[in-house]
Enzyme design. Structure first.
Site, PDB file in Angstrom:
ATOM      1  N   CYS A  71     -66.617  24.585 -65.810  1.00 43.94           N
ATOM      2  CA  CYS A  71     -67.625  23.547 -65.603  1.00 43.94           C
ATOM      3  C   CYS A  71     -68.028  22.948 -66.955  1.00 43.94           C
ATOM      4  CB  CYS A  71     -68.854  24.126 -64.906  1.00 43.94           C
ATOM      5  SG  CYS A  71     -70.050  22.860 -64.390  1.00 43.94           S
ATOM      6  N   CYS A  75     -75.890  24.810 -66.337  1.00 47.28           N
ATOM      7  CA  CYS A  75     -77.092  25.076 -65.550  1.00 47.28           C
ATOM      8  C   CYS A  75     -77.490  26.548 -65.699  1.00 47.28           C
ATOM      9  CB  CYS A  75     -76.846  24.737 -64.085  1.00 47.28           C
ATOM     10  SG  CYS A  75     -76.359  23.017 -63.831  1.00 47.28           S
ATOM     11  N   CYS A  78     -76.877  29.022 -62.692  1.00 47.89           N
ATOM     12  CA  CYS A  78     -75.575  28.999 -62.015  1.00 47.89           C
ATOM     13  C   CYS A  78     -75.170  30.404 -61.572  1.00 47.89           C
ATOM     14  CB  CYS A  78     -74.509  28.418 -62.946  1.00 47.89           C
ATOM     15  SG  CYS A  78     -72.856  28.371 -62.208  1.00 47.89           S
TER      16      CYS A  78
END
Length: 349
Positions: A71, A75, A78
């Site tokens: 990714c 975040c 996550c």
């Protein structure tokens, strides 16, 4: 026949001996063939598989395939992090998807990581095409952060996609930066609106996913959600998964993002006027999803971690799904089954 007459006939005596020996060996081998080990010598996993095979295995009606962990966002909460960069070869991924279809799958959702990152979205597009055109699944969907999506992807693959869900946790750019839902100084919100227009233009149902956490708990998103008008607004309570976003071996430390059940309920009440809102607390979320990882292993999250089954490519769907921890009743209770084919949504494009 008298015994003396038997002795007088050597051939008859020989036949009698053969018959006796055949009976002895037949009895012995029948016991060997039907012998089963004592319970103490059977592993718990073997017993679990046997019990599951006795009754009908769960039908994988809706499956979430996290085919990549890579990714471009970071975040903080996550719970499917980049612990490996492995992605199955396309042919193997298709083989697994075919096995799922043959076992009753109706909906496939592709996720990550960021699914548009691998091969700039072409790998994902080929899977979408295969599921809709070859397997003829009623519903094919994607969850993405939206940062890698380009209009040319819609032009090439949009016809075969039913639903595109874009993750958006805040309509404040600074909050998104604090969460890690950002790439450089690019506007996540501007990109969200751009994708919304493309979904309308290329006839793909638009959906929004939001993770409610300590950074956005006080935000009122109602006006922005109503403006974007998604078919569904999935609202998740921040969830801890050991080894992913919690614990010593985790790549994230999500503890600082966690909110209480009461805080989550207050957020839902504040947005109760939004008709497309679909709430998912930790209780509903933990065991109501059929999740396949990058190796096509079902992940059991019941114990607060992700315990993998064997790959469906090695043992088949029915055996692997026994280790998924899937709760079909909770799946239905949380609204997992809905009108998920864009052909049935009757949307005004």
């Amino acid at each position: 026949m008298q015994f003396s007459s038997v002795l007088a006939s050597p051939m008859l005596l020989l036949q009698l001996c053969i018959n006796v020996l055949q009976h002895i060996f037949s009895s012995f081998f029948s016991k060997v063939c039907y012998w089963t080990p004592a319970k103490s010598s059977v592993s718990p996993d073997d017993r679990k598989v046997d019990e599951c095979k006795i009754k009908d295995a769960t039908t994988p009606t809706s499956v979430n395939y996290h085919f990549t962990r890579k990714c471009n966002y970071k975040c903080g909460f996550c719970f499917h992090t980049a612990k490996t960069s492995f992605v199955l070869p396309l042919d193997e991924a298709k083989r697994g998807l075919k096995l799922l279809k043959e076992s009753g799958m109706e909906k496939i959702n592709f996720s990550g990581g960021e699914p548009f990152l691998h091969e700039k979205g072409d790998f994902l597009g080929k899977l979408v095409q295969y599921c809709k055109q070859d397997l003829q699944l009623p519903s094919v969907s994607i969850v993405s952060n939206g940062s890698m999506i380009r209009e040319k992807w819609f032009q090439k693959y949009g016809d075969d996609l039913d639903i595109l869900a874009v993750s958006c946790d805040s309509f404040d750019e600074e909050t998104n930066q604090l969460i890690g839902r950002a790439q450089g100084k690019k506007s996540h919100i501007d990109n969200l609106h751009k994708i919304r227009i493309w979904c309308q233009q290329y006839k793909v149902a638009f959906k929004i996913n939001s993770v409610i956490n300590t950074f956005n708990i006080d935000e009122d998103m109602a006006e922005n959600i109503l403006q974007l008008n998604p078919v569904r607004w999935k609202v998740f309570q921040c969830l801890l998964i050991d080894g992913e976003n919690a614990g010593e071996d985790a790549l994230r430390e999500a503890e600082r993002f966690v909110i209480s059940e009461q805080m989550f309920q207050e957020f839902l009440e504040r947005h109760s006027s939004v008709s497309c809102l679909v709430p998912e607390s930790n209780e509903k979320m933990r065991n109501s999803y059929l999740i396949l990882d990058e190796y096509m292993r079902f992940l059991d999250c019941r114990e607060g971690r992700k315990d993998p089954s064997k790959s469906i490519l090695d043992v088949g769907v029915k055996e692997a799904i026994c280790f998924s921890g899937f709760d079909e009743k909770m799946f239905l209770k949380r609204g997992g089954k809905y009108v998920w084919s864009k052909a049935d949504m009757k949307l005004e494009w």
